[in-house]
Write a protein that holds these residues in place. Sequence first.
Motif, PDB file in Angstrom:
ATOM      1  N   LYS A  90       1.080  -1.305  -0.035  1.00  0.00           N
ATOM      2  CA  LYS A  90       0.135   0.009   0.058  1.00  0.00           C
ATOM      3  C   LYS A  90       0.845   1.198   0.045  1.00  0.00           C
ATOM      4  O   LYS A  90       0.464   2.162  -0.721  1.00  0.00           O
ATOM      5  CB  LYS A  90      -0.928   0.002   1.244  1.00  0.00           C
ATOM      6  N   ARG A  91       1.942   1.388   0.828  1.00  0.00           N
ATOM      7  CA  ARG A  91       2.928   2.545   0.810  1.00  0.00           C
ATOM      8  C   ARG A  91       3.511   2.629  -0.632  1.00  0.00           C
ATOM      9  O   ARG A  91       3.620   3.823  -0.790  1.00  0.00           O
ATOM     10  CB  ARG A  91       3.882   2.366   2.147  1.00  0.00           C
ATOM     11  N   GLY A 100       8.521   3.105   8.394  1.00  0.00           N
ATOM     12  CA  GLY A 100       8.337   3.572   9.556  1.00  0.00           C
ATOM     13  C   GLY A 100       8.748   5.088   9.879  1.00  0.00           C
ATOM     14  O   GLY A 100       8.792   5.479  10.821  1.00  0.00           O
ATOM     15  N   GLN A 101       9.260   5.571   8.567  1.00  0.00           N
ATOM     16  CA  GLN A 101       9.449   7.029   8.822  1.00  0.00           C
ATOM     17  C   GLN A 101       8.368   8.146   9.284  1.00  0.00           C
ATOM     18  O   GLN A 101       7.464   7.649   8.624  1.00  0.00           O
ATOM     19  CB  GLN A 101      10.490   7.473   7.827  1.00  0.00           C
ATOM     20  N   ARG A 102       8.684   9.161   9.674  1.00  0.00           N
ATOM     21  CA  ARG A 102       7.631  10.267  10.040  1.00  0.00           C
ATOM     22  C   ARG A 102       7.344  10.781   8.323  1.00  0.00           C
ATOM     23  O   ARG A 102       8.189  10.871   7.574  1.00  0.00           O
ATOM     24  CB  ARG A 102       7.873  11.286  10.967  1.00  0.00           C
ATOM     25  N   THR A 103       6.199  11.115   8.355  1.00  0.00           N
ATOM     26  CA  THR A 103       5.894  11.867   7.064  1.00  0.00           C
ATOM     27  C   THR A 103       5.073  13.207   7.171  1.00  0.00           C
ATOM     28  O   THR A 103       5.040  14.011   6.050  1.00  0.00           O
ATOM     29  CB  THR A 103       4.913  11.021   6.132  1.00  0.00           C
TER      30      THR A 103
END
Length: 126
Positions: A90-91, A100-103
């Motif tokens: 999906k990503r 898992g990095q911040r967006t």
Amino acid sequence: MARIAGVDLPKNKRVEIALTYIYGINITSAKKIVNETKIDKNRRIIDLNDDEIVKLRSILDEKYQIEGDLRRIESINIKRLMEINCYKGKRHRLGLPLRGQRTRTNARTRRGSKKTMANKKKAPKK
């Protein structure tokens, strides 16, 4: 100029470093290849003779997946993740970071340049 696996290796680089220009070969595997072929690691690509280049080609063909084959396998793996509809798939589909990095503030490489949103009008004070 030596051409291995469809890649022109830079003439004036050391053999170890020049091998890393091939997709799928990092510095560690380049060192192993050089040790296996018994080529001096400080020699330049321009100084290699045809026999040594043939040795490098044969080892790369036998033991490593490089360039086109590796790219094809990676794209097949990504397509599989997208088809089974897992989180990573999906990503990939949305073009967001996978691991898992911040967006909220970062991830500009994956998300593209900033798109400024219009400000909301403030209600007048009474």
